[in-house]
Design a protein around this motif. Sequence first.
Motif, PDB file in Angstrom:
ATOM      1  N   VAL A   1       0.843  -1.197   0.000  1.00  0.00           N
ATOM      2  CA  VAL A   1       0.000   0.000   0.000  1.00  0.00           C
ATOM      3  C   VAL A   1       0.874   1.241   0.000  1.00  0.00           C
ATOM      4  N   GLY A   2       1.909   1.252   0.857  1.00  0.00           N
ATOM      5  CA  GLY A   2       2.778   2.417   0.947  1.00  0.00           C
ATOM      6  C   GLY A   2       3.418   2.779  -0.384  1.00  0.00           C
ATOM      7  N   THR A   3       3.986   1.789  -1.069  1.00  0.00           N
ATOM      8  CA  THR A   3       4.615   2.093  -2.359  1.00  0.00           C
ATOM      9  C   THR A   3       3.566   2.472  -3.407  1.00  0.00           C
ATOM     10  N   SER A   4       2.366   1.926  -3.298  1.00  0.00           N
ATOM     11  CA  SER A   4       1.302   2.257  -4.247  1.00  0.00           C
ATOM     12  C   SER A   4       0.780   3.681  -4.052  1.00  0.00           C
ATOM     13  N   LEU A   5       0.980   4.240  -2.854  1.00  0.00           N
ATOM     14  CA  LEU A   5       0.497   5.587  -2.559  1.00  0.00           C
ATOM     15  C   LEU A   5       1.439   6.680  -3.058  1.00  0.00           C
ATOM     16  N   ARG A   6       2.641   6.305  -3.520  1.00  0.00           N
ATOM     17  CA  ARG A   6       3.538   7.303  -4.089  1.00  0.00           C
ATOM     18  C   ARG A   6       2.830   8.028  -5.234  1.00  0.00           C
ATOM     19  N   ARG A   7       2.996   9.320  -5.297  1.00  0.00           N
ATOM     20  CA  ARG A   7       2.380  10.181  -6.322  1.00  0.00           C
ATOM     21  C   ARG A   7       0.864  10.286  -6.195  1.00  0.00           C
ATOM     22  N   ILE A   8       0.276   9.654  -5.186  1.00  0.00           N
ATOM     23  CA  ILE A   8      -1.177   9.730  -5.002  1.00  0.00           C
ATOM     24  C   ILE A   8      -1.514  10.418  -3.681  1.00  0.00           C
TER      25      ILE A   8
END
Length: 320
Positions: free
Chosen positions: A197-204
Amino acid sequence: MQEFSIIDTFFKQQSHQRKDVLLGIGDDAALTLVPAGQALVTTTDTLLAGVHFLASADPCIIARKAVAVNLSDLAAMGAEPAWISLSISMPVADDTWLTAFASGIAEMTQFYSIQLIGGDTVQGPLAVTITAQGFVPPEQALLRSKAKPGDLVYVTGTLGDAGLGLDILLAKTTVKDEDNTQYLLSRLHNPTPRLFVGTSLRRIANACIDLSDGLSSDIRHILKASSCGAIIHVDKLPLSKAMRESIDPQKAVDYALSAGDDYELLFTVSEEQKGKLEIAMANTNVPITCIGQLNGMSNKLELRLNNNVIDYQTTGYQHF
């Protein structure tokens, strides 16, 4: 056993091995390579017997949790984990205890593809300190200070389970259903760092924090760092089936707001990014819930139940 025998026997070869570690356990310090274009993210947490775990707790569980809570900090920064260091203080060097503890460390390093690269062992009160390091592109690191008024506030997973599990463990409450009891205890003993989740939230996401001391306490760190306020709808707090079936709704809200050890992520996202968020989270298989919104009322947290403001004074766990 002496210190270096303990290190050689229980920790030196058991860890997952990474190619970016030039020199691991065995010298004065480790040598590691940081990939080009990446910032090094470092975090440290200490777990003390009698504070974070019972002295009689399963050493394998202690080890797994010690690693997990540090990886959760990396997740909150949007970082990918790479290495851990271990400092352990213990009254005696017991082979059986150390074997179980080392198996927990090895299990976590294998599962998350991280390497134990060094640390220290001393005689003293039982305490475990983990330092975890990972990588994130500098411009994509998730910070507490970048939240903006108007951002939607989200949390992953469900809240309060670990707190209720702790009260079950301490015999402060009982839960009749055995399956629910075991689920709640598992949430206490085996937190899941939300790394994907943490890496997926980059730029979001604009801001992020992991929930270690309770939502009502931890969200204030974002509010202070970003000079924002927040309205949180307590009737929208995500509660597990085990929680809902075990205690009355008001008590469940108390756990969700103030109990620590959830290690879920709380993050803020602009309304314009909501569509991207839904697409990204669909790939993580981790549920998220929108529980409120930020505003310009600097450092003010307002809790509402059915849109009515409620007075809530309890804060999360504090060491001092």
